[in-house]
Design a protein around this motif. Structure first.
Motif, PDB file in Angstrom:
ATOM      1  N   GLY A   5     -36.276  32.464  10.922  1.00 40.80           N
ATOM      2  CA  GLY A   5     -36.422  31.015  11.073  1.00 40.80           C
ATOM      3  C   GLY A   5     -36.142  30.557  12.482  1.00 40.80           C
ATOM      4  N   GLU A   6     -37.166  30.023  13.137  1.00 42.72           N
ATOM      5  CA  GLU A   6     -37.028  29.559  14.515  1.00 42.72           C
ATOM      6  C   GLU A   6     -36.532  28.118  14.561  1.00 42.72           C
ATOM      7  OE1 GLU A   6     -40.827  32.183  14.443  1.00 42.72           O
ATOM      8  OE2 GLU A   6     -39.919  30.627  13.205  1.00 42.72           O
ATOM      9  N   SER A   7     -35.829  27.796  15.621  1.00 41.54           N
ATOM     10  CA  SER A   7     -35.380  26.425  15.875  1.00 41.54           C
ATOM     11  C   SER A   7     -35.257  26.233  17.377  1.00 41.54           C
ATOM     12  CB  SER A   7     -34.046  26.144  15.181  1.00 41.54           C
ATOM     13  OG  SER A   7     -33.043  27.011  15.659  1.00 41.54           O
ATOM     14  N   GLY A   8     -35.147  24.967  17.789  1.00 44.45           N
ATOM     15  CA  GLY A   8     -34.918  24.663  19.194  1.00 44.45           C
ATOM     16  C   GLY A   8     -36.150  24.268  19.983  1.00 44.45           C
ATOM     17  N   GLY A   9     -37.298  24.264  19.341  1.00 44.33           N
ATOM     18  CA  GLY A   9     -38.502  23.856  20.048  1.00 44.33           C
ATOM     19  C   GLY A   9     -38.553  22.349  20.240  1.00 44.33           C
ATOM     20  N   GLY A  10     -39.653  21.892  20.831  1.00 46.95           N
ATOM     21  CA  GLY A  10     -39.824  20.467  21.038  1.00 46.95           C
ATOM     22  C   GLY A  10     -40.609  20.157  22.284  1.00 46.95           C
ATOM     23  N   LEU A  11     -40.444  18.934  22.756  1.00 49.07           N
ATOM     24  CA  LEU A  11     -41.150  18.443  23.938  1.00 49.07           C
ATOM     25  C   LEU A  11     -40.214  18.438  25.133  1.00 49.07           C
ATOM     26  CD1 LEU A  11     -43.622  17.028  25.245  1.00 49.07           C
ATOM     27  CD2 LEU A  11     -42.639  14.865  24.431  1.00 49.07           C
ATOM     28  N   VAL A  12     -40.680  18.972  26.234  1.00 43.57           N
ATOM     29  CA  VAL A  12     -39.878  19.000  27.459  1.00 43.57           C
ATOM     30  C   VAL A  12     -40.803  18.761  28.643  1.00 43.57           C
ATOM     31  CG1 VAL A  12     -40.107  21.507  27.725  1.00 43.57           C
ATOM     32  CG2 VAL A  12     -38.136  20.332  28.729  1.00 43.57           C
ATOM     33  N   SER A  21     -33.978  29.561  19.157  1.00 48.48           N
ATOM     34  CA  SER A  21     -33.125  30.417  18.354  1.00 48.48           C
ATOM     35  C   SER A  21     -33.910  30.918  17.150  1.00 48.48           C
ATOM     36  CB  SER A  21     -31.895  29.648  17.863  1.00 48.48           C
ATOM     37  OG  SER A  21     -31.119  29.168  18.933  1.00 48.48           O
ATOM     38  N   CYS A  22     -33.528  32.081  16.676  1.00 45.78           N
ATOM     39  CA  CYS A  22     -34.156  32.656  15.493  1.00 45.78           C
ATOM     40  C   CYS A  22     -33.057  33.249  14.623  1.00 45.78           C
ATOM     41  CB  CYS A  22     -35.164  33.720  15.881  1.00 45.78           C
ATOM     42  SG  CYS A  22     -35.868  34.643  14.492  1.00 45.78           S
ATOM     43  N   ALA A  23     -32.977  32.755  13.410  1.00 45.35           N
ATOM     44  CA  ALA A  23     -32.012  33.261  12.442  1.00 45.35           C
ATOM     45  C   ALA A  23     -32.708  34.227  11.499  1.00 45.35           C
ATOM     46  CB  ALA A  23     -31.400  32.107  11.664  1.00 45.35           C
ATOM     47  N   ALA A  24     -32.152  35.418  11.369  1.00 47.29           N
ATOM     48  CA  ALA A  24     -32.756  36.454  10.534  1.00 47.29           C
ATOM     49  C   ALA A  24     -31.908  36.699   9.293  1.00 47.29           C
ATOM     50  CB  ALA A  24     -32.907  37.744  11.323  1.00 47.29           C
ATOM     51  N   SER A  25     -32.585  36.969   8.193  1.00 42.48           N
ATOM     52  CA  SER A  25     -31.891  37.327   6.967  1.00 42.48           C
ATOM     53  C   SER A  25     -32.759  38.276   6.162  1.00 42.48           C
ATOM     54  CB  SER A  25     -31.560  36.087   6.135  1.00 42.48           C
ATOM     55  OG  SER A  25     -32.741  35.414   5.751  1.00 42.48           O
ATOM     56  N   GLY A  26     -32.117  39.021   5.266  1.00 38.65           N
ATOM     57  CA  GLY A  26     -32.848  39.918   4.392  1.00 38.65           C
ATOM     58  C   GLY A  26     -33.219  41.247   4.994  1.00 38.65           C
ATOM     59  N   LEU A  27     -32.687  41.548   6.161  1.00 39.44           N
ATOM     60  CA  LEU A  27     -32.949  42.833   6.795  1.00 39.44           C
ATOM     61  C   LEU A  27     -31.682  43.307   7.493  1.00 39.44           C
ATOM     62  CD1 LEU A  27     -35.096  42.281  10.057  1.00 39.44           C
ATOM     63  CD2 LEU A  27     -33.626  40.575   9.030  1.00 39.44           C
ATOM     64  N   THR A  28     -31.644  44.606   7.765  1.00 41.89           N
ATOM     65  CA  THR A  28     -30.513  45.152   8.515  1.00 41.89           C
ATOM     66  C   THR A  28     -30.793  44.855   9.978  1.00 41.89           C
ATOM     67  OG1 THR A  28     -30.298  46.895   6.858  1.00 41.89           O
ATOM     68  CG2 THR A  28     -29.101  47.187   8.928  1.00 41.89           C
ATOM     69  N   PHE A  29     -30.338  43.705  10.394  1.00 43.06           N
ATOM     70  CA  PHE A  29     -30.740  43.137  11.679  1.00 43.06           C
ATOM     71  C   PHE A  29     -30.471  44.084  12.841  1.00 43.06           C
ATOM     72  CE2 PHE A  29     -31.934  39.729  14.368  1.00 43.06           C
ATOM     73  CZ  PHE A  29     -31.057  39.682  15.442  1.00 43.06           C
ATOM     74  N   TYR A  94     -44.305  29.233  19.327  1.00 39.92           N
ATOM     75  CA  TYR A  94     -43.512  30.422  19.621  1.00 39.92           C
ATOM     76  C   TYR A  94     -43.039  31.052  18.313  1.00 39.92           C
ATOM     77  CZ  TYR A  94     -43.555  29.486  24.579  1.00 39.92           C
ATOM     78  OH  TYR A  94     -43.960  29.308  25.879  1.00 39.92           O
ATOM     79  N   TYR A  95     -43.217  32.373  18.233  1.00 38.29           N
ATOM     80  CA  TYR A  95     -42.895  33.110  17.023  1.00 38.29           C
ATOM     81  C   TYR A  95     -41.803  34.134  17.280  1.00 38.29           C
ATOM     82  CZ  TYR A  95     -47.324  31.316  15.197  1.00 38.29           C
ATOM     83  OH  TYR A  95     -48.345  30.501  14.784  1.00 38.29           O
ATOM     84  N   CYS A  96     -40.851  34.179  16.381  1.00 39.40           N
ATOM     85  CA  CYS A  96     -39.856  35.233  16.356  1.00 39.40           C
ATOM     86  C   CYS A  96     -40.441  36.412  15.575  1.00 39.40           C
ATOM     87  CB  CYS A  96     -38.600  34.695  15.671  1.00 39.40           C
ATOM     88  SG  CYS A  96     -37.252  35.855  15.490  1.00 39.40           S
ATOM     89  N   GLY A 116     -42.956  30.167  13.143  1.00 35.44           N
ATOM     90  CA  GLY A 116     -43.359  29.611  14.424  1.00 35.44           C
ATOM     91  C   GLY A 116     -42.788  28.232  14.666  1.00 35.44           C
ATOM     92  N   ILE A 117     -42.634  27.904  15.940  1.00 32.26           N
ATOM     93  CA  ILE A 117     -42.122  26.592  16.315  1.00 32.26           C
ATOM     94  C   ILE A 117     -42.852  26.110  17.560  1.00 32.26           C
ATOM     95  CG2 ILE A 117     -40.229  27.472  17.767  1.00 32.26           C
ATOM     96  CD1 ILE A 117     -38.536  25.168  16.437  1.00 32.26           C
ATOM     97  N   GLN A 118     -43.163  24.828  17.572  1.00 35.28           N
ATOM     98  CA  GLN A 118     -43.951  24.264  18.661  1.00 35.28           C
ATOM     99  C   GLN A 118     -43.086  23.995  19.878  1.00 35.28           C
ATOM    100  OE1 GLN A 118     -47.409  23.516  18.721  1.00 35.28           O
ATOM    101  NE2 GLN A 118     -46.999  23.186  20.925  1.00 35.28           N
ATOM    102  N   VAL A 119     -43.593  24.419  21.031  1.00 37.69           N
ATOM    103  CA  VAL A 119     -43.018  24.057  22.323  1.00 37.69           C
ATOM    104  C   VAL A 119     -44.118  23.363  23.120  1.00 37.69           C
ATOM    105  CG1 VAL A 119     -42.132  24.932  24.519  1.00 37.69           C
ATOM    106  CG2 VAL A 119     -41.314  25.899  22.363  1.00 37.69           C
ATOM    107  N   THR A 120     -43.836  22.171  23.570  1.00 41.83           N
ATOM    108  CA  THR A 120     -44.803  21.413  24.353  1.00 41.83           C
ATOM    109  C   THR A 120     -44.176  21.037  25.682  1.00 41.83           C
ATOM    110  OG1 THR A 120     -45.806  20.502  22.343  1.00 41.83           O
ATOM    111  CG2 THR A 120     -46.295  19.386  24.428  1.00 41.83           C
ATOM    112  N   VAL A 121     -44.859  21.407  26.768  1.00 39.02           N
ATOM    113  CA  VAL A 121     -44.369  21.105  28.107  1.00 39.02           C
ATOM    114  C   VAL A 121     -45.317  20.094  28.735  1.00 39.02           C
ATOM    115  CG1 VAL A 121     -43.670  22.048  30.334  1.00 39.02           C
ATOM    116  CG2 VAL A 121     -43.460  23.447  28.264  1.00 39.02           C
ATOM    117  N   SER A 122     -44.803  18.930  29.025  1.00 38.03           N
ATOM    118  CA  SER A 122     -45.638  17.878  29.604  1.00 38.03           C
ATOM    119  C   SER A 122     -45.597  17.947  31.121  1.00 38.03           C
ATOM    120  CB  SER A 122     -45.150  16.514  29.131  1.00 38.03           C
ATOM    121  OG  SER A 122     -43.839  16.268  29.577  1.00 38.03           O
ATOM    122  N   SER A 123     -46.719  17.576  31.722  1.00 40.47           N
ATOM    123  CA  SER A 123     -46.812  17.626  33.188  1.00 40.47           C
ATOM    124  C   SER A 123     -46.380  16.316  33.814  1.00 40.47           C
ATOM    125  CB  SER A 123     -48.249  17.953  33.595  1.00 40.47           C
ATOM    126  OG  SER A 123     -49.137  17.022  33.039  1.00 40.47           O
TER     127      SER A 123
END
Length: 123
Positions: A5-12, A21-29, A94-96, A116-123
Motif C-alpha cells: 500500500g503506497e502513500s505520500g503522493g500528491g501535487l507538488v 511510503s509503501c507498507a507491506a503485509s502478507g509476505l516475509t518482507f 508510482y508503484y511499489c 499505485g499512487i499519483q504524483v503530480t509535479v506542476s511547472s
C-alpha cells in the motif's frame, strides 16, 4: 494475501520534494527486494529504484541522477522513496513492487505490485 500500500503522493511544485511510503503485509518482507516503478499517461511502466532485502545495495534509473533515495525498514515492513528537485516529467503513477530474492529493473520480474499512487509535479 500479499498487500502493498503506497502513500505520500500528491501535487507538488517543480523543485519540491515528496516522500512516498509503501507498507507491506502478507509476505516475509526481509527476504524480498523492493522497488519503485512509475507509469506516466501513454507510456510504459518504468523502473525508478530498487533496494536489496538487506538494504545494503540500491540501484537507480539514470534519470534519478542523485535526486531520489530509496530506503527500507525491515522492522516495520516499509519501503520509502524520497524524491527531491522534482521536475514536471516526474508526473506519473508510482508503484511499489516486491521481488523475491534478487533485484530486478524489469516489471515482468516483479512478484507483487501495489495499487499505485499519483504524483503530480506542476511547472
Amino acid at each position: 494475501q500479499v498487500q502493498l500500500g503506497e502513500s505520500g503522493g500528491g501535487l507538488v511544485q517543480a523543485g519540491g520534494s515528496l516522500r512516498l511510503s509503501c507498507a507491506a503485509s502478507g509476505l516475509t518482507f526481509s527476504t524480498y527486494a523492493m522497488a519503485w516503478f512509475r507509469q506516466a499517461p501513454g507510456k510504459e511502466r518504468e523502473f525508478v529504484a530498487a533496494v536489496t532485502w538487506s538494504g545494503g545495495n540500491k540501484v537507480y534509473a539514470d534519470f534519478v541522477k542523485g535526486r531520489f533515495t530509496i530506503s527500507r525498514d525491515n522492522a516495520k515492513n516499509m519501503v520509502y522513496l524520497q524524491m527531491s528537485s522534482l521536475k514536471p516529467e516526474a508526473t506519473a503513477v508510482y508503484y511499489c513492487a516486491a521481488k523475491d530474492g534478487y533485484l530486478s529493473r524489469y516489471p515482468d520480474n516483479v512478484d507483487y505490485w501495489g495499487q499505485g499512487i499519483q504524483v503530480t509535479v506542476s511547472s
